[in-house]
Write a protein that holds these residues in place. Structure first.
Motif, short mmCIF file in Angstrom:
data_model
loop_
_atom_site.label_atom_id
_atom_site.label_comp_id
_atom_site.label_asym_id
_atom_site.label_seq_id
_atom_site.Cartn_x
_atom_site.Cartn_y
_atom_site.Cartn_z
N LEU A 164 0.92 -1.16 -0.21
CA LEU A 164 0.08 -0.03 -0.06
C LEU A 164 1.00 1.17 0.08
O LEU A 164 0.58 2.25 -0.87
CB LEU A 164 -0.84 0.06 1.21
CG LEU A 164 -1.77 1.48 1.49
CD1 LEU A 164 -2.77 1.61 0.36
CD2 LEU A 164 -2.60 1.00 2.74
N VAL A 165 1.92 1.39 0.78
CA VAL A 165 2.78 2.45 0.88
C VAL A 165 3.44 2.63 -0.56
O VAL A 165 3.66 3.66 -0.85
CB VAL A 165 3.89 2.17 1.90
CG1 VAL A 165 4.96 3.29 2.04
CG2 VAL A 165 3.18 2.26 3.49
N MET A 166 4.03 1.63 -0.99
CA MET A 166 4.73 1.54 -2.33
C MET A 166 3.96 1.95 -3.60
O MET A 166 4.28 2.78 -4.37
CB MET A 166 5.24 0.44 -2.51
CG MET A 166 6.56 -0.01 -1.42
SD MET A 166 8.14 1.37 -1.81
CE MET A 166 9.36 0.58 -1.01
N GLU A 167 2.61 1.31 -3.53
CA GLU A 167 1.88 1.74 -4.54
C GLU A 167 1.33 3.33 -4.60
O GLU A 167 1.04 3.80 -5.53
CB GLU A 167 0.42 0.71 -4.60
CG GLU A 167 0.00 1.00 -5.85
CD GLU A 167 -1.06 -0.18 -6.10
OE1 GLU A 167 -0.97 -1.07 -6.81
OE2 GLU A 167 -2.08 -0.17 -5.27
N ALA A 168 1.23 3.74 -3.24
CA ALA A 168 0.68 4.94 -3.04
C ALA A 168 -0.92 5.08 -3.51
O ALA A 168 -1.13 5.95 -4.17
CB ALA A 168 1.57 6.00 -3.83
N THR A 169 -1.53 3.93 -3.43
CA THR A 169 -3.02 3.93 -3.68
C THR A 169 -3.59 5.14 -2.73
O THR A 169 -3.53 5.26 -1.59
CB THR A 169 -3.50 2.58 -3.32
OG1 THR A 169 -2.62 1.46 -3.63
CG2 THR A 169 -4.88 2.29 -3.91
#
Length: 376
Positions: free
Chosen positions: A189-194
């Motif tokens: 979730l952090v990396m995708e910046a959804t």
């Protein structure tokens, strides 16, 4: 930086094969402002190392802490809500079932996160997978208030996170960090910046649920103001805190309370000075290097990293720098408490103040920490 160089060096000869692999994430590209310089009140120190560890190796990921009188309560990674009193640990509630040993067990086991005390001696608890609960610690009774399976405005709640409660216990404000990613995939979730997170309001009388703010990137900790006219919500992936007005002339409006923070904020709790304690498990060093800042506008490298490495492997390269900030009622930094390499306080998720001490929760460590505010 070593980790990124390693990732690239491994990826180049494997690039052809990697093109056949699917990345678990579809990352967005965005840019952070340059992090604030860690000077003045942000200057690194070792004040968190003065904390003492409590219940070491007896708890698992005590994310959030609350007290009723001098009795502490927390939720743990093995799905329990426990009472901590006189050096003893007692289970008072469990929302899930089955084994609770691996990340794959989490959805069945449950994962209690945010916990608050209500006006009638009960606890309000958010479980990331199960929903919103009221727990009577005396009777050991559990009441489901809102199931995570309930769609809100057509969207499911996949990662319920933190909550804050009005003094009369009627309104509960809580975060759903994502409709796509579950808690066990928080790093994705952090990396995708959804931007599919939301701040919601639950009315314990009418049972009505409202969305107060949406399109948030990893909304996390929440805290009502002393006057209960606004709610602060940490937007972890963006290193900022938003303010949402819930009563008064500004009701329905929202603005920025703190932006461009020196760390990625988790839970927010009141301080006795009238401000707020904000915990951050990792920082955006300046001077220094922040991996998340570096990767923010490089979606290809993010995909490559998660094709090559598991989440657990990536976590090993995240610096264990714990930071607790005290923020004024206007959003200014008052002071900062650091453990630069996590020697004592690690993976800090919350700073709960009670009777002259800060109790530090952690989403990962097997203990809580207690820090005397007089000593710092």
């Amino acid at each position: 930086m070593t980790f990124l160089m390693l990732a690239v060096s491994l990826a180049i000869p494997l690039l052809g094969a990697m093109m056949l692999l699917e990345s678990p994430i579809d990352p967005q590209s965005f840019s952070f402002k340059e992090p604030p310089f860690m000077f003045g009140v942000l200057h690194p120190n070792t004040k968190l190392r003065q904390a003492e560890r409590l219940f070491e190796n007896q708890l698992s990921g005590p994310e959030s802490i609350v007290n009723i009188g001098d009795v502490l309560f927390t939720g743990t990674a093995d799905g329990r809500v426990v009472k901590l009193e006189n050096g003893e640990i007692e289970t008072i509630a469990r929302f899930g079932s089955g084994p609770c040993k691996t990340r794959d067990d989490e959805p069945t086991c449950g994962r209690p996160l945010g916990i608050r005390a209500g006006p009638n001696g009960t606890l309000f608890v958010v479980d990331a997978y199960k929903g919103l609960f009221e727990v009577n610690p005396q009777k050991r009774s559990v009441k489901l208030l809102l199931s995570s399976e309930t769609p809100i405005e057509g969207k499911k709640m996949s990662f319920m996170n933190d909550l804050t409660v009005t003094r009369d216990g009627r309104k509960i404000y809580f975060t759903d960090s994502s409709s796509k990613w579950q808690r066990r995939d928080y790093l994705l979730l952090v990396m995708e910046a959804t931007d599919d997170g939301r701040l919601l309001e639950y009315d314990t009388v009418t049972k009505e649920v409202k969305v107060l703010l949406d399109q948030l990137q990893f909304p996390n900790g929440v805290q009502l103001s002393p006057e209960e006219d606004f709610v602060l919500v940490a937007e972890t992936s963006m290193a900022r805190i938003r303010r949402v007005y819930v009563s008064g002339l500004m009701k329905g409006g929202a603005d920025m309370f703190v932006e461009n923070m020196p760390g990625f904020p988790d839970n927010i709790r009141p301080s006795s000075s009238g401000g707020y304690w904000v915990a951050a498990a990792t920082i955006r060093a300046n001077p220094g290097f922040s991996m998340l800042d570096f990767l923010s506008d490089k979606p290809f490298i993010k995909r490559m990293i998660f094709k090559l490495f598991s989440q657990d492997t990536v976590m090993k390269f995240v610096p264990r720098y714990s930071l607790v900030l005290e923020v004024s009622d206007s959003g200014a930094f008052r002071r900062s408490l650091h453990d630069p390499d996590g020697q004592v306080a690690t993976y800090v998720s919350e700073a709960h103040e009670h009777d002259g001490y800060l109790y530090l929760g952690s989403f990962r460590s097997p203990f809580i920490c207690r820090l005397s505010l007089q000593s710092i």
